[in-house]
Design a protein around this motif. Structure first.
Motif, PDB file in Angstrom:
ATOM      1  N   LEU A 208      27.168 -26.956  32.461  1.00  0.00           N
ATOM      2  CA  LEU A 208      26.512 -25.972  33.321  1.00  0.00           C
ATOM      3  C   LEU A 208      27.005 -26.048  34.753  1.00  0.00           C
ATOM      4  O   LEU A 208      27.231 -25.026  35.412  1.00  0.00           O
ATOM      5  CB  LEU A 208      24.995 -26.199  33.281  1.00  0.00           C
ATOM      6  N   GLU A 209      27.182 -27.268  35.252  1.00  0.00           N
ATOM      7  CA  GLU A 209      27.501 -27.477  36.656  1.00  0.00           C
ATOM      8  C   GLU A 209      28.989 -27.257  36.969  1.00  0.00           C
ATOM      9  O   GLU A 209      29.385 -27.353  38.139  1.00  0.00           O
ATOM     10  CB  GLU A 209      27.109 -28.902  37.072  1.00  0.00           C
ATOM     11  N   ARG A 210      29.774 -26.972  35.976  1.00  0.00           N
ATOM     12  CA  ARG A 210      31.208 -26.730  36.186  1.00  0.00           C
ATOM     13  C   ARG A 210      31.481 -25.222  36.172  1.00  0.00           C
ATOM     14  O   ARG A 210      31.071 -24.502  37.085  1.00  0.00           O
ATOM     15  CB  ARG A 210      32.017 -27.473  35.123  1.00  0.00           C
ATOM     16  N   THR A 211      32.195 -24.742  35.165  1.00  0.00           N
ATOM     17  CA  THR A 211      32.652 -23.346  35.151  1.00  0.00           C
ATOM     18  C   THR A 211      31.530 -22.326  35.314  1.00  0.00           C
ATOM     19  O   THR A 211      31.666 -21.394  36.128  1.00  0.00           O
ATOM     20  CB  THR A 211      33.451 -23.066  33.868  1.00  0.00           C
ATOM     21  N   PRO A 212      30.390 -22.446  34.604  1.00  0.00           N
ATOM     22  CA  PRO A 212      29.344 -21.426  34.784  1.00  0.00           C
ATOM     23  C   PRO A 212      28.845 -21.319  36.216  1.00  0.00           C
ATOM     24  O   PRO A 212      28.804 -20.221  36.795  1.00  0.00           O
ATOM     25  CB  PRO A 212      28.239 -21.881  33.828  1.00  0.00           C
ATOM     26  N   MET A 213      28.460 -22.439  36.815  1.00  0.00           N
ATOM     27  CA  MET A 213      27.938 -22.382  38.174  1.00  0.00           C
ATOM     28  C   MET A 213      29.030 -22.079  39.188  1.00  0.00           C
ATOM     29  O   MET A 213      28.784 -21.389  40.188  1.00  0.00           O
ATOM     30  CB  MET A 213      27.237 -23.696  38.532  1.00  0.00           C
ATOM     31  N   GLU A 214      30.228 -22.595  38.957  1.00  0.00           N
ATOM     32  CA  GLU A 214      31.335 -22.303  39.871  1.00  0.00           C
ATOM     33  C   GLU A 214      31.656 -20.810  39.867  1.00  0.00           C
ATOM     34  O   GLU A 214      31.958 -20.230  40.914  1.00  0.00           O
ATOM     35  CB  GLU A 214      32.553 -23.129  39.485  1.00  0.00           C
ATOM     36  N   THR A 215      31.576 -20.192  38.693  1.00  0.00           N
ATOM     37  CA  THR A 215      31.810 -18.746  38.592  1.00  0.00           C
ATOM     38  C   THR A 215      30.710 -17.970  39.301  1.00  0.00           C
ATOM     39  O   THR A 215      30.979 -17.021  40.056  1.00  0.00           O
ATOM     40  CB  THR A 215      31.901 -18.319  37.120  1.00  0.00           C
ATOM     41  N   LEU A 216      29.467 -18.348  39.068  1.00  0.00           N
ATOM     42  CA  LEU A 216      28.350 -17.702  39.764  1.00  0.00           C
ATOM     43  C   LEU A 216      28.510 -17.838  41.274  1.00  0.00           C
ATOM     44  O   LEU A 216      28.247 -16.886  42.026  1.00  0.00           O
ATOM     45  CB  LEU A 216      27.029 -18.327  39.314  1.00  0.00           C
ATOM     46  N   ALA A 217      28.959 -19.010  41.726  1.00  0.00           N
ATOM     47  CA  ALA A 217      29.152 -19.229  43.158  1.00  0.00           C
ATOM     48  C   ALA A 217      30.244 -18.315  43.715  1.00  0.00           C
ATOM     49  O   ALA A 217      30.077 -17.707  44.783  1.00  0.00           O
ATOM     50  CB  ALA A 217      29.492 -20.694  43.421  1.00  0.00           C
ATOM     51  N   ARG A 218      31.357 -18.220  43.002  1.00  0.00           N
ATOM     52  CA  ARG A 218      32.454 -17.357  43.458  1.00  0.00           C
ATOM     53  C   ARG A 218      32.013 -15.907  43.540  1.00  0.00           C
ATOM     54  O   ARG A 218      32.462 -15.160  44.418  1.00  0.00           O
ATOM     55  CB  ARG A 218      33.663 -17.484  42.523  1.00  0.00           C
ATOM     56  N   GLU A 219      31.144 -15.514  42.646  1.00  0.00           N
ATOM     57  CA  GLU A 219      30.676 -14.122  42.604  1.00  0.00           C
ATOM     58  C   GLU A 219      29.508 -13.867  43.552  1.00  0.00           C
ATOM     59  O   GLU A 219      29.004 -12.747  43.636  1.00  0.00           O
ATOM     60  CB  GLU A 219      30.270 -13.761  41.167  1.00  0.00           C
ATOM     61  N   GLY A 220      29.056 -14.903  44.263  1.00  0.00           N
ATOM     62  CA  GLY A 220      27.949 -14.735  45.197  1.00  0.00           C
ATOM     63  C   GLY A 220      26.603 -14.558  44.529  1.00  0.00           C
ATOM     64  O   GLY A 220      25.675 -14.000  45.135  1.00  0.00           O
TER      65      GLY A 220
END
Length: 258
Positions: A208-220
């Protein structure tokens, strides 16, 4: 609104006790830390729980199977009809769904695997090894006002955790563990919209704390609720002893219930 609790990890850093039981079942004041977390959520009127089980999940299931009986006055009548009569019960107002999400499954996959028990609605999410005095109602209010797909609670415990890069109340990135620099870290106590399931996979290596959250972060689309009060995870035996001491002294900040 359901509260999902991640309770399936191996707990290798507190192996003194976790070789016998899952880490969320390690006790503080004779009750599992999982119980403390649930009592805290229940104080804010979140009574519907989905527990993501894994390592020694049967221990968690047995605990809740016996919970009602252990907190009731009971008569067992063996002479007539093998009848059990419950006279008084002091059980919680809880609905608890226990789901086997796999032994080696990572956090993102565990959440994805309980999707059918949550449905198409927002949900709370936290880890089964941390306590806090975060205001869950204020967290939820900020999340709803923000329009984000997910909001996590940011805390500042010190330098052994990965830190978050922020722009206001939006998470824009993550950094690896750093020396103490006043950075904010993910303390759990999250709110998720159902759209977050689209960022997750049932493949057991989905963290959860890797690609999913990193993607959500990049997308604001990932927000932060900054909590400057008490927060403590139970990673090690030292952490456990520290929490136990505060509970015994009657100074546990997370004990907000009667």
């Amino acid at each position: 609104m359901k509260a999902v609790i991640l309770a399936g990890g191996l707990g290798t850093r507190i192996s003194e006790e976790s070789y016998l039981k899952p880490k969320p079942m390690i006790t503080i004041g004779e009750q599992p830390i999982l119980w403390h977390i649930m009592k805290y959520y229940s104080h804010f009127n979140f009574h519907d729980f989905v527990i993501c089980c894994g390592y020694k999940g049967h221990v968690i299931k047995e605990y809740f199977a016996d919970y009602y009986l252990h907190r009731s006055d009971v008569t067992f009548d063996f002479s007539d009809e093998n009848r059990m009569t419950v006279h008084q019960n002091v059980a919680e107002p809880w609905r608890v769904t226990l789901v086997d999400t796999g032994l080696n499954t990572q956090t993102g996959a565990r959440v994805k695997r309980v999707q059918k028990y949550i449905g198409d609605e927002p949900f709370m999410l936290t880890y089964g090894d941390g306590v806090s005095d975060v205001n869950l109602n204020a967290l939820l209010e900020q999340h709803r006002a923000s329009g984000k797909l997910a909001t996590l609670t940011g805390v500042q415990p010190g330098g052994r955790f990965g830190v978050l890069d922020l722009e206001g109340q939006t998470v824009v990135g993550f950094r690896e563990k750093a020396k103490e620099d006043g950075g904010w870290i993910n303390g759990g106590f999250m709110v998720m919209e159902p759209e977050v399931f689209g960022y997750l996979s049932e493949e057991e290596n989905c963290v959860l704390e890797r690609t999913p959250m990193e993607t959500l972060a990049r997308e604001g689309k990932l927000g932060i609720y900054k909590h400057s009060g008490f927060w403590q995870c139970m990673d090690t035996q030292r952490d456990k002893n520290w929490l136990e001491e505060r509970w015994t002294r009657g100074t546990a900040p997370w004990r907000v219930w009667e």
